[in-house]
Enzyme design. Structure first.
Site, PDB file in Angstrom:
ATOM      1  N   GLU A 166       0.844  -1.193   0.000  1.00  0.00           N
ATOM      2  CA  GLU A 166       0.000   0.000   0.000  1.00  0.00           C
ATOM      3  C   GLU A 166       0.883   1.249   0.000  1.00  0.00           C
ATOM      4  O   GLU A 166       1.759   1.384   0.859  1.00  0.00           O
ATOM      5  CB  GLU A 166      -0.912  -0.020   1.233  1.00  0.00           C
ATOM      6  CG  GLU A 166      -1.919  -1.170   1.177  1.00  0.00           C
ATOM      7  CD  GLU A 166      -2.359  -1.680   2.544  1.00  0.00           C
ATOM      8  OE1 GLU A 166      -2.114  -0.984   3.549  1.00  0.00           O
ATOM      9  OE2 GLU A 166      -2.929  -2.787   2.605  1.00  0.00           O
ATOM     10  N   LEU A 190      -6.029  -2.410  -1.011  1.00  0.00           N
ATOM     11  CA  LEU A 190      -5.879  -2.438   0.452  1.00  0.00           C
ATOM     12  C   LEU A 190      -6.411  -3.765   1.009  1.00  0.00           C
ATOM     13  O   LEU A 190      -7.532  -3.828   1.516  1.00  0.00           O
ATOM     14  CB  LEU A 190      -6.602  -1.240   1.071  1.00  0.00           C
ATOM     15  CG  LEU A 190      -6.096  -0.791   2.445  1.00  0.00           C
ATOM     16  CD1 LEU A 190      -6.624   0.586   2.798  1.00  0.00           C
ATOM     17  CD2 LEU A 190      -6.379  -1.769   3.553  1.00  0.00           C
ATOM     18  N   SER A 191      -5.627  -4.774   0.840  1.00  0.00           N
ATOM     19  CA  SER A 191      -5.990  -6.079   1.378  1.00  0.00           C
ATOM     20  C   SER A 191      -4.698  -6.815   1.695  1.00  0.00           C
ATOM     21  O   SER A 191      -3.958  -7.223   0.800  1.00  0.00           O
ATOM     22  CB  SER A 191      -6.801  -6.879   0.353  1.00  0.00           C
ATOM     23  OG  SER A 191      -6.805  -8.245   0.721  1.00  0.00           O
ATOM     24  N   GLU A 192      -4.427  -6.945   2.970  1.00  0.00           N
ATOM     25  CA  GLU A 192      -3.177  -7.615   3.360  1.00  0.00           C
ATOM     26  C   GLU A 192      -3.210  -9.082   2.985  1.00  0.00           C
ATOM     27  O   GLU A 192      -2.189  -9.653   2.610  1.00  0.00           O
ATOM     28  CB  GLU A 192      -2.909  -7.426   4.856  1.00  0.00           C
ATOM     29  CG  GLU A 192      -2.413  -6.040   5.229  1.00  0.00           C
ATOM     30  CD  GLU A 192      -3.471  -4.946   5.144  1.00  0.00           C
ATOM     31  OE1 GLU A 192      -4.680  -5.298   5.127  1.00  0.00           O
ATOM     32  OE2 GLU A 192      -3.123  -3.758   5.118  1.00  0.00           O
ATOM     33  N   GLN A 205       2.096  -2.239   5.786  1.00  0.00           N
ATOM     34  CA  GLN A 205       2.350  -0.833   6.156  1.00  0.00           C
ATOM     35  C   GLN A 205       2.718  -0.662   7.634  1.00  0.00           C
ATOM     36  O   GLN A 205       3.622   0.105   7.972  1.00  0.00           O
ATOM     37  CB  GLN A 205       1.128   0.000   5.789  1.00  0.00           C
ATOM     38  CG  GLN A 205       1.445   1.441   5.534  1.00  0.00           C
ATOM     39  CD  GLN A 205       0.349   2.114   4.714  1.00  0.00           C
ATOM     40  OE1 GLN A 205      -0.746   2.338   5.237  1.00  0.00           O
ATOM     41  NE2 GLN A 205       0.631   2.448   3.464  1.00  0.00           N
ATOM     42  N   PHE A 206       2.011  -1.344   8.483  1.00  0.00           N
ATOM     43  CA  PHE A 206       2.354  -1.377   9.918  1.00  0.00           C
ATOM     44  C   PHE A 206       2.128  -2.799  10.414  1.00  0.00           C
ATOM     45  O   PHE A 206       1.150  -3.444  10.011  1.00  0.00           O
ATOM     46  CB  PHE A 206       1.472  -0.402  10.719  1.00  0.00           C
ATOM     47  CG  PHE A 206       1.760   1.047  10.419  1.00  0.00           C
ATOM     48  CD1 PHE A 206       2.733   1.746  11.121  1.00  0.00           C
ATOM     49  CD2 PHE A 206       1.065   1.699   9.412  1.00  0.00           C
ATOM     50  CE1 PHE A 206       3.003   3.075  10.830  1.00  0.00           C
ATOM     51  CE2 PHE A 206       1.331   3.030   9.114  1.00  0.00           C
ATOM     52  CZ  PHE A 206       2.303   3.725   9.822  1.00  0.00           C
ATOM     53  N   TYR A 225      -1.144  -4.459  10.895  1.00  0.00           N
ATOM     54  CA  TYR A 225      -2.009  -4.692   9.724  1.00  0.00           C
ATOM     55  C   TYR A 225      -1.629  -5.966   8.977  1.00  0.00           C
ATOM     56  O   TYR A 225      -2.165  -6.241   7.902  1.00  0.00           O
ATOM     57  CB  TYR A 225      -2.028  -3.452   8.826  1.00  0.00           C
ATOM     58  CG  TYR A 225      -2.487  -2.234   9.602  1.00  0.00           C
ATOM     59  CD1 TYR A 225      -3.496  -2.358  10.549  1.00  0.00           C
ATOM     60  CD2 TYR A 225      -1.899  -0.988   9.446  1.00  0.00           C
ATOM     61  CE1 TYR A 225      -3.904  -1.280  11.314  1.00  0.00           C
ATOM     62  CE2 TYR A 225      -2.306   0.103  10.199  1.00  0.00           C
ATOM     63  CZ  TYR A 225      -3.298  -0.050  11.136  1.00  0.00           C
ATOM     64  OH  TYR A 225      -3.707   1.014  11.897  1.00  0.00           O
ATOM     65  N   PRO A 260      -4.903  -9.183   8.970  1.00  0.00           N
ATOM     66  CA  PRO A 260      -5.772  -9.805   7.949  1.00  0.00           C
ATOM     67  C   PRO A 260      -5.040 -10.806   7.055  1.00  0.00           C
ATOM     68  O   PRO A 260      -5.679 -11.526   6.301  1.00  0.00           O
ATOM     69  CB  PRO A 260      -6.244  -8.600   7.108  1.00  0.00           C
ATOM     70  CG  PRO A 260      -5.995  -7.398   7.949  1.00  0.00           C
ATOM     71  CD  PRO A 260      -4.813  -7.730   8.801  1.00  0.00           C
ATOM     72  N   HIS A 310      -0.425   1.169  15.295  1.00  0.00           N
ATOM     73  CA  HIS A 310       0.796   1.393  14.515  1.00  0.00           C
ATOM     74  C   HIS A 310       2.068   0.986  15.244  1.00  0.00           C
ATOM     75  O   HIS A 310       3.144   1.051  14.682  1.00  0.00           O
ATOM     76  CB  HIS A 310       0.899   2.892  14.136  1.00  0.00           C
ATOM     77  CG  HIS A 310      -0.282   3.363  13.368  1.00  0.00           C
ATOM     78  ND1 HIS A 310      -1.383   3.945  13.961  1.00  0.00           N
ATOM     79  CD2 HIS A 310      -0.548   3.295  12.048  1.00  0.00           C
ATOM     80  CE1 HIS A 310      -2.283   4.227  13.038  1.00  0.00           C
ATOM     81  NE2 HIS A 310      -1.803   3.846  11.872  1.00  0.00           N
TER      82      HIS A 310
END
Ligand code: TPP
Length: 705
Positions: free
Chosen positions: A410, A439-441, A463-464, A467, A470, A509
Site C-alpha cells: 500500500e 488495500l488487502s493484506e 504498512q504497519f 495490519y 488480515p 501502529h
C-alpha cells in the site's frame, strides 16, 4: 447461447473466429469413472476400515472438473485448488496411485502423509502446475491471482514466451465466495485485468449451509453481473455437453487476453460434505432431485449410443475399476512415512556436500537465478545513513541485479511508502516492478505466495505490523508450505514490516509482537537494530530460499543511534548470528530491535561489567552465543519491547533454565512491556516500554544478587 454452440461436436464454435478445442470424450469419461471408482472405494471400504481417515467425495463435481482439466494445456498454467478438486487433479496428471497414496497416507505421496489426502499439489516446471492446496476455505484464491500476475510479468517484462497465453485458474465452491480471499483476489484480478479463471462449482451448500447465506439470492454470477472488467459465464453440469462448450469458451476467453472470467457451474453434491456427514439437513426430495441431476448419468445419456456403444461404456467402467484396484494393491504394499523425518523440511536444507536439497517448485533457485555470494565483511562507504535509507539502497541494488525482485504494498509505488523506504524506486524500476496494491493484506501476502511459486522474489510491505492481522492465514500457509508438501513446494519472499513504538504509541501502529512470527512455522525472522545490520540481513533475505519476516523498527528508521555508513553492495549477514556489542564479565544482557540502544545506554550507566548481545534474528536465534556468554557471566537479563507473557524472552529463559542451570548465580530476569497494547500518550507509553532507567535498575539488581 445458441443451440448450435452447445451441439455435441459443433465445430468452429466459440470466441470470435477461434476454434475451440473439442473434448476428448474417451479421456473425459475414463477420468470421471476413475474418480467415481476412487470415491466408491473410499466410501465403502477404506473409510470404514480406517485406512482413510478423512474422506471427501467429488461425486457430482467430477464431470465439469475433468472437462476443465483437459483444457489446461498452457506451458505455464497454474491452478489454485481446494479439497474437492481431485477429479481436476486426475485430469491434469495426478496418477491414480498418487491419489490413493495421498488419502492412505503413504510415503512418497504429495505430502508424505503430513496433510489430508485430498489437499493436493502438483509441482511442474513445464505444463500445468497445481499450487499447494490449503484446508482453509478461500485460501486458494489470492495465491492463484499471484500466479496470474506473475504470468503477466513474465510475459511482458521477462519476455518468457512460455508464459504468454498461459493462465491461472482458481477453483472453489459456492460458500467460498463469502471469504475474504475470494473478494481480495477478485479485486486484484479485475483492477489489473489478470489472466485468471474463477471456476466456482455451486452445489448449493457449504457443508449444511445453503448458498443464499453466502451471497444474496444464492447466485454469485448474477450478483457480479455488473462487476467491471469481469466476464461471467454460467453452466450446468446436468447438461454436460453444453457445459463442455461453455468451459472451453471460458478458458479460451482468459487465454485470449482481456482479463478475468468467472464461471459459475451448477453441480449436485451426491454424497455428504465429507465421509462423516450424513446429510440429515437435506430432505429426501432434495436428495433425489440431486441424484436426478447426476452429471455422469446425464453424460451417458448424451454420449451413448452416439459416441460410445453400451459395451464401450461398460468397458470403460470396468477399466476404471481395474485401474483403481491395481493402484490400491500397489499402495497397500507401499511404505508408510518414515517417522524419523517428521521434523524435516520446515526450512530449506543443505546436504552434506553443501548442495541445497531443493524444493521442486518455487523460489529463485528453481528459476535458475544465480546471485553473488556476498561478503560478511562490511566495507563502509560515505557518511552514516539512517536505517530507512539503508533499506532503500539495499532494495535498489537487489532490484538492479535481479529482474525477478518485485517490491509492492500500500502506497509503495508513487508515494514511495508511508515510511519512505521505497522512495524513488518506482521511477527507477517502473510500475511493473515497484507498485501500489489494493488495500488487502491477505491479497498482498497471498499474491506474493503465487508469485514466489512462479519463480519471482516478492517483497511485499505491510504498512504497519498490526495490519498483518488480515494476512495471518496466508502467512501461516506460506510458512508451512515446505513442510506440508514434504519439500515439493516453497514460497521464499521477504515481508517488510515496520512496527514498534515511535514518538508516541497506539494499539494500531506501534505493536511489536514479533514472537507471533517466531511461533509460526517456517518463517525466518529478522529484527535489526541499526542501518548496517539492516543492509546485511535484508540482502540475505532477498537471496534466500525461505520466507523471511523483516521487521523494521519505526523508532530506528531515522534514529540517530541506528545510523551507520552503508556497508557495501556485497555485505550480507548470516541469520542466527548475534552481535556482541560489549564484552563483560558480570552480567549478560540479551536483546534486539529498538531495545539494543536502550540496553547499551543502561549498561554504560550501570557501572556493572555488562556483556551485551544483539540477537538480530529470532528465527533462527543464536543460542550458542547466549549460552557461551551466560556460562561466563553467570547472570542474564532479557529485554524486549514485546509483551511479557509468552514473549520471546520466555523461550530464552527456558533455554537457559535447561542448558545453563548450574551456571546461573541469579534468577533470569526479564524487562518487557507489560501485557497491554502500546498506549498513545507519550506519558503512558514511557510508563510501559522498557526505559533506560528500568533496564539500568534491573542490571544493578541482578548484579548484586
Ligand atoms: C476458513 C475455513 N472456515 C471453515 C472451514 C470448515 N469448512 C470446511 S468446508 C466448508 C464448506 C465449504 O463449502 P463450499 O466452499 O461451498 O465447498 P463445497 O464443500 O461445497 O465443495 C467449511 C465451512 C474451513 N475449512 N476453512
Amino acid at each position: 447461447m445458441s443451440a448450435e454452440r452447445h451441439s455435441l461436436f459443433g465445430s468452429g464454435i466459440g470466441s470470435g473466429t477461434r476454434h475451440l478445442p473439442q473434448p476428448d470424450w474417451k479421456r473425459v469419461v475414463h477420468t470421471v469413472l476413475v474418480s467415481r471408482a476412487l470415491d466408491e472405494l473410499e466410501e465403502t471400504q477404506l473409510l470404514p476400515a480406517r485406512k482413510v481417515l478423512y474422506q471427501f467425495t467429488a461425486r457430482g463435481h467430477d464431470v465439469t472438473q475433468v472437462l476443465l482439466g483437459q483444457l489446461l494445456t498452457g506451458a505455464r498454467d497454474g491452478v489454485g485448488v481446494y479439497y474437492r478438486s481431485r477429479p481436476l487433479m486426475l485430469s491434469v496428471g495426478l496418477t491414480v496411485k498418487d491419489a490413493l497414496a495421498s488419502t492412505m497416507m503413504r510415503s512418497g505421496s504429495v505430502s508424505d502423509g503430513r496433510d489430508i489426502g485430498v489437499v493436493f499439489n502438483l509441482p511442474r516446471k513445464d505444463g500445468v502446475c497445481v499450487l499447494p492446496a490449503c484446508g482453509g476455505v478461500g485460501a486458494q484464491y489470492t495465491p492463484a491471482v499471484g500466479w496470474a500476475q506473475a504470468l503477466q510479468y513474465r510475459t511482458q517484462i521477462l519476455r518468457e514466451a512460455e508464459a504468454d497465453g498461459s493462465i491461472a485458474v482458481a477453483h472453489g465452491g459456492d460458500a467460498s465466495v463469502a471469504t475474504n480471499g475470494f473478494w481480495s483476489a477478485l479485486t486484484i484480478a479485475t483492477t489489473q485485468r489478470l489472466p485468471i479463471l474463477f471456476f466456482i462449482e455451486d452445489n448449493g451448500y457449504g457443508i449444511s449451509v445453503k448458498s443464499d447465506y453466502q451471497t444474496p439470492g444464492g447466485n454469485i454470477a448474477a450478483n457480479l453481473a455488473s462487476f467491471k472488467n469481469l466476464r461471467i459465464i454460467e453452466a450446468d453440469s446436468a447438461k454436460p455437453v453444453e457445459a463442455a462448450a461453455l468451459i472451453a469458451e471460458g478458458v479460451d476467453m482468459v487465454r485470449g487476453g482481456g482479463g478475468p472470467v468467472l464461471m459459475r457451474v451448477l453441480v449436485p453434491r451426491l454424497s455428504g460434505h465429507s465421509g462423516q456427514d450424513t446429510q440429515t439437513y437435506k430432505s429426501a426430495e432434495e436428495i433425489s432431485a440431486e441424484r436426478a441431476r447426476d452429471p455422469l448419468a446425464r453424460l451417458r445419456t448424451q454420449l451413448v449410443p452416439s459416441v460410445f456403444s453400451e459395451q464401450a461404456w461398460k468397458a470403460l467402467e470396468d477399466e476404471a475399476r481395474a485401474e483403481v484396484q491395481a493402484a490400491l494393491a500397489a499402495v497397500e504394499s507401499s511404505a508408510v512415512p518414515d517417522v524419523t523425518r517428521t521434523t524435516r523440511h520446515v526450512f530449506s536444507e543443505t546436504r552434506e556436500d553443501g548442495s541445497v536439497d531443493l524444493q521442486q517448485q518455487g523460489g529463485l533457485l528453481n528459476a535458475g537465478v544465480k546471485l553473488p555470494e556476498g561478503s560478511e565483511t562490511p566495507r563502509p562507504e560515505g557518511p552514516r545513513i539512517n536505517m530507512v535509507t539503508a533499506i532503500r539502497r539495499t532494495l535498489e541494488h537487489e532490484l538492479s541485479i535481479n529482474p525477478r525482485v518485485l517490491v509492492f504494498g500500500e502506497d509503495v509505488g508513487r508515494k514511495g511508502g508511508v515510511h519512505a523506504a521505497t522512495l524513488g524506486l518506482q521511477e527507477k524500476f517502473g510500475a511493473a516492478r515497484v507498485f501500489d496494491t489494493s488495500l488487502s493484506e491477505e491479497g498482498i501476502i497471498g499474491r506474493s505466495v503465487g508469485m514466489a511459486l512462479a519463480g519471482l522474489m516478492p517483497v511485499p510491505e505491510i504498512q504497519f505490523r498490526k495490519y498483518a492481522d488480515p494476512a495471518v492465514e496466508q502467512l501461516n500457509d506460506c510458512g508451512t508450505m515446505r513442510w506440508r508438501t514434504a519439500n515439493r513446494f516453497a514460497a521464499p519472499m521477504v515481508v517488510r514490516m515496520p512496527g514498534g513504538f515511535f514518538k508516541c504509541g497506539d494499539p494500531w501502529h506501534s505493536q511489536s509482537n514479533e514472537v507471533q512470527f517466531v511461533h509460526a512455522i517456517g518463517w525466518r525472522v529478522a529484527m535489526p537494530s541499526n542501518a548496517e545490520d539492516a543492509v546485511g540481513l535484508l540482502r540475505n533475505a532477498l537471496r534466500a530460499n525461505d520466507p523471511t519476516i523483516f521487521f523494521e523498527h519505526r523508532a530506528m528508521l531515522d534514529g540517530a543511534w541506528a545510523r551507520r555508513p552503508y556497508p557495501g553492495d556485497d555485505f550480507i549477514i548470516p541469520f542466527g548470528k548475534a552481535k556482541r556489542l560489549r564484552a563483560g564479565s558480570e552480567l549478560t544482557v540479551v536483546t534486539w530491535g529498538a531495545m539494543v540502544e536502550r540496553c547499551e545506554l543502561a549498561a554504560e550507566a550501570s557501572s556493572v561489567d555488562v556483556e551485551l548481545l544483539d540477537l538480530r534474528t529470532l528465527m533462527p536465534w543464536d543460542r550458542e552465543a547466549l549460552l557461551e556468554s551466560v556460562r561466563k557471566t553467570h547472570r542474564c537479563l532479557i529485554v524486549h519491547e514485546d509483551n511479557l507473557t509468552a514473549g520471546f524472552g520466555a523461550e530464552i529463559a527456558a533455554t537457559l533454565a535447561k542448558e545453563a542451570f548450574f551456571d546461573l548465580d541469579a534468577p533470569i530476569e526479564r524487562v518487557t512491556m507489560p501485557d497491554v497494547p502500546s498506549p498513545h500518550s507519550p506519558l503512558l507509553l514511557d510508563s510501559v516500554v522498557p526505559s533506560v532507567t528500568r533496564i539500568t535498575q534491573a542490571i544493578r539488581e541482578i548484579a548484586s544478587i
